[in-house]
Motif scaffolding. Structure first.
Motif, PDB file in Angstrom:
ATOM      1  N   ARG A 152       0.832  -1.206   0.000  1.00  0.00           N
ATOM      2  CA  ARG A 152       0.000   0.000   0.000  1.00  0.00           C
ATOM      3  C   ARG A 152       0.871   1.263   0.000  1.00  0.00           C
ATOM      4  N   LYS A 153       1.901   1.256   0.845  1.00  0.00           N
ATOM      5  CA  LYS A 153       2.767   2.433   0.954  1.00  0.00           C
ATOM      6  C   LYS A 153       3.550   2.658  -0.346  1.00  0.00           C
ATOM      7  N   ALA A 154       4.038   1.566  -0.935  1.00  0.00           N
ATOM      8  CA  ALA A 154       4.849   1.679  -2.150  1.00  0.00           C
ATOM      9  C   ALA A 154       4.032   2.192  -3.324  1.00  0.00           C
ATOM     10  N   ARG A 155       2.725   2.043  -3.275  1.00  0.00           N
ATOM     11  CA  ARG A 155       1.883   2.506  -4.368  1.00  0.00           C
ATOM     12  C   ARG A 155       1.811   4.033  -4.428  1.00  0.00           C
ATOM     13  N   TYR A 156       1.914   4.681  -3.265  1.00  0.00           N
ATOM     14  CA  TYR A 156       1.735   6.132  -3.220  1.00  0.00           C
ATOM     15  C   TYR A 156       2.951   6.904  -2.722  1.00  0.00           C
ATOM     16  N   GLN A 157       3.928   6.190  -2.155  1.00  0.00           N
ATOM     17  CA  GLN A 157       5.140   6.829  -1.675  1.00  0.00           C
ATOM     18  C   GLN A 157       6.349   6.036  -2.176  1.00  0.00           C
ATOM     19  N   PRO A 158       7.455   6.702  -2.479  1.00  0.00           N
ATOM     20  CA  PRO A 158       8.648   5.991  -2.954  1.00  0.00           C
ATOM     21  C   PRO A 158       9.392   5.289  -1.813  1.00  0.00           C
ATOM     22  N   ILE A 159       8.653   4.515  -1.043  1.00  0.00           N
ATOM     23  CA  ILE A 159       9.210   3.857   0.146  1.00  0.00           C
ATOM     24  C   ILE A 159      10.272   2.824  -0.226  1.00  0.00           C
ATOM     25  N   GLY A 160      10.177   2.301  -1.447  1.00  0.00           N
ATOM     26  CA  GLY A 160      11.108   1.258  -1.868  1.00  0.00           C
ATOM     27  C   GLY A 160      12.558   1.692  -1.890  1.00  0.00           C
ATOM     28  N   PHE A 161      12.802   3.006  -1.987  1.00  0.00           N
ATOM     29  CA  PHE A 161      14.181   3.483  -2.012  1.00  0.00           C
ATOM     30  C   PHE A 161      14.933   3.128  -0.740  1.00  0.00           C
ATOM     31  N   GLU A 162      14.186   2.848   0.341  1.00  0.00           N
ATOM     32  CA  GLU A 162      14.829   2.454   1.603  1.00  0.00           C
ATOM     33  C   GLU A 162      15.488   1.083   1.487  1.00  0.00           C
ATOM     34  N   LEU A 163      15.112   0.309   0.474  1.00  0.00           N
ATOM     35  CA  LEU A 163      15.649  -1.038   0.297  1.00  0.00           C
ATOM     36  C   LEU A 163      16.783  -1.094  -0.721  1.00  0.00           C
ATOM     37  N   LEU A 164      16.972  -0.017  -1.459  1.00  0.00           N
ATOM     38  CA  LEU A 164      17.986   0.009  -2.511  1.00  0.00           C
ATOM     39  C   LEU A 164      19.284   0.627  -2.015  1.00  0.00           C
ATOM     40  N   PRO A 165      20.405   0.325  -2.685  1.00  0.00           N
ATOM     41  CA  PRO A 165      21.643   1.045  -2.381  1.00  0.00           C
ATOM     42  C   PRO A 165      21.448   2.528  -2.650  1.00  0.00           C
ATOM     43  N   GLU A 166      22.335   3.359  -2.148  1.00  0.00           N
ATOM     44  CA  GLU A 166      22.221   4.799  -2.351  1.00  0.00           C
ATOM     45  C   GLU A 166      22.224   5.142  -3.837  1.00  0.00           C
ATOM     46  N   LYS A 224      13.495  17.141  -2.954  1.00  0.00           N
ATOM     47  CA  LYS A 224      12.503  17.338  -4.020  1.00  0.00           C
ATOM     48  C   LYS A 224      11.235  16.545  -3.701  1.00  0.00           C
ATOM     49  N   TYR A 225      11.412  15.351  -3.196  1.00  0.00           N
ATOM     50  CA  TYR A 225      10.259  14.524  -2.829  1.00  0.00           C
ATOM     51  C   TYR A 225       9.415  15.195  -1.750  1.00  0.00           C
ATOM     52  N   GLU A 226      10.066  15.696  -0.704  1.00  0.00           N
ATOM     53  CA  GLU A 226       9.338  16.333   0.391  1.00  0.00           C
ATOM     54  C   GLU A 226       8.592  17.574  -0.087  1.00  0.00           C
ATOM     55  N   ALA A 227       9.188  18.306  -1.009  1.00  0.00           N
ATOM     56  CA  ALA A 227       8.530  19.498  -1.550  1.00  0.00           C
ATOM     57  C   ALA A 227       7.290  19.117  -2.349  1.00  0.00           C
ATOM     58  N   LEU A 228       7.372  18.034  -3.118  1.00  0.00           N
ATOM     59  CA  LEU A 228       6.232  17.593  -3.910  1.00  0.00           C
ATOM     60  C   LEU A 228       5.122  17.026  -3.027  1.00  0.00           C
ATOM     61  N   VAL A 229       5.500  16.326  -1.967  1.00  0.00           N
ATOM     62  CA  VAL A 229       4.511  15.790  -1.030  1.00  0.00           C
ATOM     63  C   VAL A 229       3.727  16.931  -0.384  1.00  0.00           C
ATOM     64  N   ALA A 230       4.452  18.010  -0.059  1.00  0.00           N
ATOM     65  CA  ALA A 230       3.795  19.182   0.540  1.00  0.00           C
ATOM     66  C   ALA A 230       2.753  19.788  -0.392  1.00  0.00           C
ATOM     67  N   LYS A 231       2.927  19.564  -1.691  1.00  0.00           N
ATOM     68  CA  LYS A 231       1.965  20.069  -2.672  1.00  0.00           C
ATOM     69  C   LYS A 231       0.829  19.073  -2.911  1.00  0.00           C
ATOM     70  N   GLY A 232       0.911  17.897  -2.272  1.00  0.00           N
ATOM     71  CA  GLY A 232      -0.155  16.906  -2.398  1.00  0.00           C
ATOM     72  C   GLY A 232      -0.045  15.994  -3.582  1.00  0.00           C
ATOM     73  N   ILE A 233       1.164  15.790  -4.094  1.00  0.00           N
ATOM     74  CA  ILE A 233       1.353  14.927  -5.266  1.00  0.00           C
ATOM     75  C   ILE A 233       1.505  13.473  -4.852  1.00  0.00           C
ATOM     76  N   ASN A 234       0.779  12.558  -5.531  1.00  0.00           N
ATOM     77  CA  ASN A 234       0.915  11.141  -5.274  1.00  0.00           C
ATOM     78  C   ASN A 234       1.982  10.548  -6.200  1.00  0.00           C
ATOM     79  N   PHE A 235       2.562   9.430  -5.783  1.00  0.00           N
ATOM     80  CA  PHE A 235       3.646   8.809  -6.549  1.00  0.00           C
ATOM     81  C   PHE A 235       3.274   7.388  -6.956  1.00  0.00           C
ATOM     82  N   GLU A 236       2.067   7.227  -7.448  1.00  0.00           N
ATOM     83  CA  GLU A 236       1.618   5.885  -7.840  1.00  0.00           C
ATOM     84  C   GLU A 236       2.359   5.421  -9.070  1.00  0.00           C
TER      85      GLU A 236
END
Length: 237
Positions: A152-166, A224-236
């Motif tokens: 559910r989280k990965a559908r709307y937030q780029p949470i997967g980046f926490e699992l990838l290398p930098e 950039k992600y935090e700025a877009l989230v503040a504007k209400g953008i989804n990342f599906e």
């Protein structure tokens, strides 16, 4: 008198039945295109020797969140990783050892950063998600709930980046999403979609392990992600 017991000068609740509070950690990792979970063989009764999530009783002088952070650091050596409370598991007979409530916490870690010696010392094993053995108590339910939350989280937030290398490639990112959702995705559409969000920084470096031509490496742009989230953008995706 210990520090923890000296926190309270008098037990006002001694006439009530006691119970234990525990926390269990559902620790996800991602390696070679495979979503994995860290489990170990239980070292205490009941069900000693059976496969289990990694957890602990909560000490009197720590919060549930601090207990989960302690467990994660003791097992992996990592601090400041993504971790989120899942839910409370409170069935009366969930633990045959004694009346015990557990608060599940799921964590996402970069599998190339953890302390391998610590993990081996605790007898923990990374299991591919689709090859998990049956787990003790209600831990299978915790894993099922954690995967549902991750999806559910990965559908709307780029949470997967926490699992990838930098630094990662677009194919690696796609492989991660395919592992989370257990389905193939069209490469062209995926690339177009993730680049349209504007949260990836293209580097002047290539990963040439998979081909001679290589694939460009990217980094995640947190600001950039935090700025877009503040504007209400989804990342599906």
């Amino acid at each position: 008198m210990s520090t923890s017991t000296s926190l309270w000068k008098r037990d006002w609740y001694q006439d009530h039945d006691p119970m234990y509070i525990a926390t269990d950690c559902i620790i996800f990792g991602f390696d070679d295109g495979i979503l994995k979970l860290l489990v170990f063989k239980r070292r205490v009764e009941p069900q000693k020797g059976a496969y289990s999530l990694i957890g602990s009783f909560v000490k009197l002088d720590e919060s549930v969140t601090d207990a989960a952070k302690r467990v994660l650091e003791e097992i992996t050596g990592l601090q400041n990783v993504f971790m989120e409370e899942l839910r409370t598991y409170n069935a009366v007979m969930r633990d045959p050892g004694y009346r015990c409530i557990s608060i599940g916490q799921y964590a996402l870690i970069r599998i190339n950063e953890y302390d391998k010696e610590l993990v081996e010392e605790h007898g923990a094993i990374w299991y591919p998600f689709d090859e998990l053995p049956g787990l003790v108590l209600d831990h299978d339910d915790m894993v099922k709930d954690a995967l549902a939350r991750l999806r559910r989280k990965a559908r709307y937030q780029p949470i997967g980046f926490e699992l990838l290398p930098e630094k990662f490639t677009i194919p690696q990112l796609q492989s991660l999403y395919e592992a989370i959702y257990q389905k193939k995705m069209d490469s062209r559409n995926f690339r177009k979609k993730v680049l349209s969000f504007g949260v990836l920084i293209k580097l002047n470096e290539k990963d040439k392990l998979s081909s001679k031509k290589g694939a460009f490496l990217y980094k995640f742009d947190h600001l950039k992600y935090e700025a877009l989230v503040a504007k209400g953008i989804n990342f599906e995706v």
